[in-house]
Design a protein around this motif. Structure first.
Motif, PDB file in Angstrom:
ATOM      1  N   ASP A 180      28.703  34.698  32.325  1.00 19.58           N
ATOM      2  CA  ASP A 180      29.242  34.860  33.671  1.00 19.58           C
ATOM      3  C   ASP A 180      29.925  36.204  33.838  1.00 19.58           C
ATOM      4  N   ARG A 181      30.519  36.736  32.779  1.00 21.48           N
ATOM      5  CA  ARG A 181      31.192  38.034  32.886  1.00 21.48           C
ATOM      6  C   ARG A 181      30.209  39.110  33.325  1.00 21.48           C
ATOM      7  N   THR A 182      29.030  39.103  32.717  1.00 20.60           N
ATOM      8  CA  THR A 182      28.012  40.097  33.065  1.00 20.60           C
ATOM      9  C   THR A 182      27.471  39.864  34.464  1.00 20.60           C
ATOM     10  N   LEU A 183      27.134  38.613  34.771  1.00 19.99           N
ATOM     11  CA  LEU A 183      26.566  38.299  36.074  1.00 19.99           C
ATOM     12  C   LEU A 183      27.578  38.558  37.190  1.00 19.99           C
ATOM     13  N   TYR A 184      28.819  38.176  36.978  1.00 18.29           N
ATOM     14  CA  TYR A 184      29.858  38.344  38.001  1.00 18.29           C
ATOM     15  C   TYR A 184      30.069  39.814  38.321  1.00 18.29           C
ATOM     16  N   ALA A 185      30.144  40.649  37.264  1.00 19.89           N
ATOM     17  CA  ALA A 185      30.374  42.080  37.479  1.00 19.89           C
ATOM     18  C   ALA A 185      29.243  42.713  38.278  1.00 19.89           C
ATOM     19  N   LEU A 186      28.004  42.314  37.984  1.00 19.62           N
ATOM     20  CA  LEU A 186      26.862  42.902  38.687  1.00 19.62           C
ATOM     21  C   LEU A 186      26.699  42.326  40.090  1.00 19.62           C
ATOM     22  N   ARG A 187      27.088  41.082  40.309  1.00 21.56           N
ATOM     23  CA  ARG A 187      27.034  40.522  41.660  1.00 21.56           C
ATOM     24  C   ARG A 187      27.872  41.355  42.618  1.00 21.56           C
ATOM     25  N   ASP A 188      29.004  41.840  42.136  1.00 22.34           N
ATOM     26  CA  ASP A 188      29.912  42.613  42.974  1.00 22.34           C
ATOM     27  C   ASP A 188      29.304  43.947  43.395  1.00 22.34           C
ATOM     28  N   HIS A 189      28.314  44.435  42.632  1.00 24.98           N
ATOM     29  CA  HIS A 189      27.725  45.745  42.905  1.00 24.98           C
ATOM     30  C   HIS A 189      26.324  45.661  43.491  1.00 24.98           C
ATOM     31  N   THR A 190      25.813  44.454  43.689  1.00 31.71           N
ATOM     32  CA  THR A 190      24.423  44.315  44.133  1.00 31.71           C
ATOM     33  C   THR A 190      24.278  43.566  45.457  1.00 31.71           C
ATOM     34  N   GLY A 191      25.390  43.289  46.122  1.00 31.37           N
ATOM     35  CA  GLY A 191      25.317  42.600  47.401  1.00 31.37           C
ATOM     36  C   GLY A 191      24.897  41.156  47.294  1.00 31.37           C
ATOM     37  N   THR A 192      25.194  40.510  46.154  1.00 27.03           N
ATOM     38  CA  THR A 192      24.764  39.124  45.944  1.00 27.03           C
ATOM     39  C   THR A 192      25.944  38.181  45.733  1.00 27.03           C
ATOM     40  N   VAL A 193      27.144  38.641  46.053  1.00 30.38           N
ATOM     41  CA  VAL A 193      28.343  37.833  45.821  1.00 30.38           C
ATOM     42  C   VAL A 193      28.282  36.514  46.585  1.00 30.38           C
ATOM     43  N   GLU A 194      27.759  36.539  47.824  1.00 31.49           N
ATOM     44  CA  GLU A 194      27.853  35.370  48.693  1.00 31.49           C
ATOM     45  C   GLU A 194      26.816  34.291  48.421  1.00 31.49           C
ATOM     46  N   SER A 195      25.939  34.471  47.457  1.00 29.61           N
ATOM     47  CA  SER A 195      24.928  33.453  47.176  1.00 29.61           C
ATOM     48  C   SER A 195      25.596  32.142  46.756  1.00 29.61           C
ATOM     49  N   PRO A 196      25.393  31.037  47.497  1.00 33.38           N
ATOM     50  CA  PRO A 196      26.025  29.766  47.114  1.00 33.38           C
ATOM     51  C   PRO A 196      25.527  29.263  45.757  1.00 33.38           C
ATOM     52  N   PHE A 197      24.305  29.623  45.395  1.00 33.54           N
ATOM     53  CA  PHE A 197      23.756  29.185  44.107  1.00 33.54           C
ATOM     54  C   PHE A 197      24.437  29.931  42.950  1.00 33.54           C
ATOM     55  N   LEU A 198      24.623  31.240  43.114  1.00 36.54           N
ATOM     56  CA  LEU A 198      25.294  32.019  42.067  1.00 36.54           C
ATOM     57  C   LEU A 198      26.781  31.692  42.003  1.00 36.54           C
ATOM     58  N   ILE A 199      27.405  31.435  43.154  1.00 38.70           N
ATOM     59  CA  ILE A 199      28.810  31.018  43.161  1.00 38.70           C
ATOM     60  C   ILE A 199      28.966  29.693  42.421  1.00 38.70           C
ATOM     61  N   THR A 200      28.082  28.745  42.713  1.00 34.40           N
ATOM     62  CA  THR A 200      28.157  27.430  42.065  1.00 34.40           C
ATOM     63  C   THR A 200      28.000  27.555  40.559  1.00 34.40           C
ATOM     64  N   ALA A 201      26.999  28.306  40.114  1.00 36.19           N
ATOM     65  CA  ALA A 201      26.778  28.465  38.671  1.00 36.19           C
ATOM     66  C   ALA A 201      27.978  29.124  38.010  1.00 36.19           C
ATOM     67  N   SER A 202      28.573  30.107  38.672  1.00 41.11           N
ATOM     68  CA  SER A 202      29.729  30.821  38.115  1.00 41.11           C
ATOM     69  C   SER A 202      30.939  29.904  37.999  1.00 41.11           C
ATOM     70  N   ILE A 203      31.295  29.246  39.097  1.00 38.74           N
ATOM     71  CA  ILE A 203      32.483  28.387  39.100  1.00 38.74           C
ATOM     72  C   ILE A 203      32.300  27.188  38.177  1.00 38.74           C
ATOM     73  N   MET A 204      31.185  26.485  38.346  1.00 39.11           N
ATOM     74  CA  MET A 204      31.019  25.232  37.632  1.00 39.11           C
ATOM     75  C   MET A 204      30.792  25.438  36.135  1.00 39.11           C
ATOM     76  N   SER A 205      30.157  26.531  35.725  1.00 36.12           N
ATOM     77  CA  SER A 205      29.976  26.767  34.288  1.00 36.12           C
ATOM     78  C   SER A 205      31.332  26.941  33.607  1.00 36.12           C
ATOM     79  N   LYS A 206      32.269  27.643  34.274  1.00 40.49           N
ATOM     80  CA  LYS A 206      33.591  27.845  33.680  1.00 40.49           C
ATOM     81  C   LYS A 206      34.416  26.565  33.694  1.00 40.49           C
TER      82      LYS A 206
END
Length: 462
Positions: A180-206
């Motif tokens: 998640d550290r890698t994915l989260y950092a790149l989401r912030d730079h690629t315009g993909t922060v708001e994806s509900p699927f990526l948000i769910t995977a990030s929050i729920m995995s932790k």
């Protein structure tokens, strides 16, 4: 079996195909195992994968697999030796949202990580929190204004603190969900922060890496919410509940209003001060929504843990714990166990030391009808209390005090906000931002309820 190449995974998702479990495993494993000398997958390929998911989405199986693979990409906490019911709460982020500072000691006071009722296990709350980013505040930044408080416990120290106190408030370690550290950092730079699927995977995995029996989610809706619409917030809540339940964790999401700052203060130390005041029995009228929401969220946690027959009964129990002072005793125990200086709570107001302040007063009379709460959050950030990007320093003493709430009748000249900063030159822009976003009307406005909807495995309830 032929090897799975990262670019092939990207192309399959780009073209709208469902990814096989082994493809998701291979892609995440390549992220975690790569080194500077051995680039199994490049940043460009990860960025392309994120954009493909952003555009194409994930089906339920793909999302469950991605979350599980991320969850087990590093160390996970095993709560089994504690023989307790492990429960946590997560918020999608807001302005003045400090409920964690009340919820952890409330639950600790009930459970204290040891059985207290025959046949019912104790409760422990391994609360892994984050830092501020953008217009939203961060629990770790607030806690680290307490001198000596250590948020960077390893998993063994976490277990010891839970056994001793019933709750712990820590940050994500480098080995918890490293993918998640890698994915989260790149989401912030690629315009993909708001994806509900990526948000769910990030929050729920932790959260699932905490070995939870139950999870209560506070999903914000309104002008200060992270998601841009009510429908998208609800969709995110449904995805997270579905993902948690699929993993075997009882999961409930509450859609809660974020149309104004929660409680009295928005900042770092001043939010700690507000919570300590509440736990010490001083209930400021502007803190009423904070107290109500903390009790409701705690009530759901107590209900899922078997300590209350209904969430409403749990909320009443939570308020009794706040009123009795038991939550404050549990708070002091947690702070001491994590190295914090307890003397600052003897007079928390005296620990607030901004070097500059300004009062914003009403230019006319009327009812406070609305505000853009996200703009209020940005005002707090620009006073120095938040960060524009990861790694920026934050001020302990910057922030705002809200003197009024939505629906209040205001007289001309009445104080609306007090702004605090450690740099007087930072006051002008936030003051103008606050002035521009407030709307006063001649007639009383209709105020949305604090709890808009509840999402559980059995469906949605208004």
């Amino acid at each position: 079996m032929n090897p799975i190449h990262p670019i092939d995974v990207v192309l399959r998702k780009r073209d709208g195909h469902s990814l096989r479990d082994e493809e998701i495993h291979a892609f995440i494993r390549a992220i975690v195992e790569r080194t500077p000398e051995r680039q199994l997958v490049t940043d460009a390929q990860i960025a392309a994968f994120l954009m493909a998911v952003f555009l194409r989405g994930l089906d339920a199986r793909e999302l469950a697999t991605l979350t599980s693979v991320m969850r087990f990409s590093g160390d996970t906490f095993d709560a089994t030796p504690l023989k307790t019911f492990t429960v946590d709460k997560h918020s999608t982020g807001g302005v003045g949202d400090k409920t964690s500072l009340l919820i952890a000691p409330i639950l600790a006071a009930v459970g204290l990580a040891a059985p207290t009722l025959e046949g019912i296990p104790g409760i422990c709350v391994p609360m892994i929190s984050g830092r501020s980013l953008g217009h939203t505040g961060g629990t770790l930044d607030k806690l680290e204004t307490i001198p000596g408080f250590n948020t960077q416990l390893n998993l063994q120290q976490l277990a010891e603190t839970l056994k001793q106190c019933g709750a712990a408030l820590i940050g994500q370690t480098p080995r918890i969900v490293p993918a998640d550290r890698t994915l989260y950092a790149l989401r912030d730079h690629t315009g993909t922060v708001e994806s509900p699927f990526l948000i769910t995977a990030s929050i729920m995995s932790k959260k699932l890496a905490e070995s939870l029996n139950a999870l209560v989610l506070d999903v914000k809706v309104g002008s200060g919410a992270f998601m841009p619409s009510y429908e998208k917030s609800k969709f995110l809540a449904e995805l997270m509940v579905q993902t948690g339940e699929t993993s075997g964790t009882r999961t409930v999401a509450l859609l809660t209003s974020m149309n104004e700052p929660l409680g009295r203060f928005s900042g770092n130390w001043i939010e700690v001060w507000e919570c300590v005041d509440i736990m010490q029995g001083r209930r400021h009228p502007v803190s009423r929504d904070l107290i109500e929401l903390s009790n409701i969220l705690s009530g759901w946690m107590l209900h899922l843990a078997g300590r209350a027959s209904t969430p409403e009964e749990g909320a009443r129990l939570a308020d009794q714990i706040l009123t009795s002072g038991d939550a404050y005793k549990a708070w002091l125990k947690i702070i001491a166990a994590q190295g914090g200086d307890l003397s600052v709570f003897e007079n928390p107001a005296s620990h607030h030391k901004p070097t500059a302040s300004r009062i914003l007063k009403a230019s006319q009379s009327g009812y406070l009808a609305s505000m853009d709460c996200k703009q209020v959050g940005w005002a707090v950030q620009r006073l120095g209390a938040g960060r524009a990007k990861p790694g920026d320093p934050v001020s302990a003493h910057a922030g705002i005090e809200s003197h009024v709430k939505l629906g209040d009748h205001i007289e001309e000249g009445q104080p609306l906000f007090t702004l605090f900063s450690e740099d007087a030159s930072l006051l002008d822009e936030p003051e103008q931002m606050l002035q521009n976003t407030l709307v006063l009307t001649a007639e009383p406005p209709v105020i949305e309820p604090l709890i808009r909807e509840t999402i559980s495995a059995s469906g949605a309830q208004p």
